[in-house]
Every structure is written in C-alpha cells, then in structure tokens.
Design a protein around this motif. Sequence first.
Motif, mmCIF file in Angstrom:
data_model
loop_
_atom_site.group_PDB
_atom_site.id
_atom_site.type_symbol
_atom_site.label_atom_id
_atom_site.label_comp_id
_atom_site.label_asym_id
_atom_site.label_seq_id
_atom_site.Cartn_x
_atom_site.Cartn_y
_atom_site.Cartn_z
ATOM 1 N N ARG A 89 12.453 2.372 -6.775
ATOM 2 C CA ARG A 89 12.750 2.078 -5.372
ATOM 3 C C ARG A 89 12.076 3.137 -4.502
ATOM 4 N NH1 ARG A 89 17.047 -1.553 -4.734
ATOM 5 N NH2 ARG A 89 17.363 -0.675 -2.672
ATOM 6 N N ILE A 90 11.331 2.666 -3.500
ATOM 7 C CA ILE A 90 10.559 3.556 -2.640
ATOM 8 C C ILE A 90 10.824 3.202 -1.184
ATOM 9 C CG2 ILE A 90 8.224 4.221 -1.949
ATOM 10 C CD1 ILE A 90 7.316 3.652 -4.798
ATOM 11 N N GLU A 91 11.054 4.227 -0.391
ATOM 12 C CA GLU A 91 11.225 4.026 1.049
ATOM 13 C C GLU A 91 9.879 3.649 1.663
ATOM 14 O OE1 GLU A 91 12.829 6.497 4.947
ATOM 15 O OE2 GLU A 91 12.952 7.391 2.954
ATOM 16 N N ARG A 92 9.868 2.697 2.545
ATOM 17 C CA ARG A 92 8.648 2.165 3.136
ATOM 18 C C ARG A 92 7.770 3.264 3.751
ATOM 19 N NH1 ARG A 92 4.804 1.972 6.103
ATOM 20 N NH2 ARG A 92 3.993 0.141 7.101
ATOM 21 N N ALA A 93 8.380 4.227 4.412
ATOM 22 C CA ALA A 93 7.628 5.287 5.074
ATOM 23 C C ALA A 93 6.793 6.119 4.101
ATOM 24 C CB ALA A 93 8.581 6.195 5.850
ATOM 25 N N HIS A 94 7.180 6.144 2.834
ATOM 26 C CA HIS A 94 6.475 6.958 1.838
ATOM 27 C C HIS A 94 5.802 6.113 0.760
ATOM 28 C CE1 HIS A 94 8.582 10.260 3.687
ATOM 29 N NE2 HIS A 94 9.733 9.658 3.456
ATOM 30 N N ALA A 95 5.766 4.798 0.954
ATOM 31 C CA ALA A 95 5.311 3.887 -0.098
ATOM 32 C C ALA A 95 3.867 4.147 -0.530
ATOM 33 C CB ALA A 95 5.474 2.438 0.355
ATOM 34 N N ALA A 96 2.940 4.240 0.397
ATOM 35 C CA ALA A 96 1.527 4.397 0.024
ATOM 36 C C ALA A 96 1.308 5.675 -0.778
ATOM 37 C CB ALA A 96 0.649 4.377 1.273
ATOM 38 N N ARG A 97 1.875 6.777 -0.333
ATOM 39 C CA ARG A 97 1.695 8.060 -1.013
ATOM 40 C C ARG A 97 2.336 8.040 -2.400
ATOM 41 N NH1 ARG A 97 5.100 12.103 -1.161
ATOM 42 N NH2 ARG A 97 6.251 11.462 0.679
ATOM 43 N N LYS A 98 3.549 7.535 -2.500
ATOM 44 C CA LYS A 98 4.250 7.535 -3.786
ATOM 45 C C LYS A 98 3.601 6.578 -4.782
ATOM 46 C CE LYS A 98 8.670 9.360 -2.460
ATOM 47 N NZ LYS A 98 10.109 9.258 -2.576
#
Length: 111
Positions: A89-98
């Motif tokens: 599960r990834i928060e949208r604000a950090h999705a690209a980086r993660k």
Amino acid sequence: MLILREAGLRSTLVARVSMAGADVLTADDFNDPRLARHKKRPLVLIADEAAIDAHAGGYEGLLADPRWRRVVVVSPGMCPESDDPRLIRIERAHAARKIAHLLPEWQAPQA
C-alpha cells in the motif's frame, strides 16, 4: 499492469517504469484480454484504491489470483501496512518515488 484513473499519475508511472526497462500495460479493468499474452510469468499490478474497491473480489480476490506477483494499491491518503508481503500500500503523494525504488526487486528473477 497499471489500472489508475488519474491520468497524470498513470503517465508518470508509465514513464518511470518504462525507463527502468520494464514492460508496461495499462488497462481499464482487471480482466483485460491482453493479459493472456503474459501467462508465463506473474505480473505486478498497480491499481488505485477506487478500482480495487470496485473489483468484485476486492483485495482478497486479487491476491488469490496467480497472475499477480504483487498487488500495489495507490491510496489517496495515509494507508495501513499489510500483513501480506504481496500487498503493498502506497500513498498517492509518494507513489512514483516508492514504485521506482521497488522496481529492481520486482525485476529480479524469482527464486
């Protein structure tokens, strides 16, 4: 495979994942017939929380599907960690980086 309703995030992730050398397939639903071409290897599914909530089997159904090596859920806000290592599960604000950070693990041969 990407199932994301937000065009900007979808475009960003397609660019990042493609530049990292991974094959990318975008779709509108989890039963896209183009998936039949990828039967020989499990895939990573990246989908937004709304798409998974609308899926009849929800998270459990997707995790039970042998097509998915990992199921990555992009949530609009803070999200709890999963007990299942296949569910990320990834928060949208950090999705690209993660997701960019996780790509090498996904591209490594499975033991």
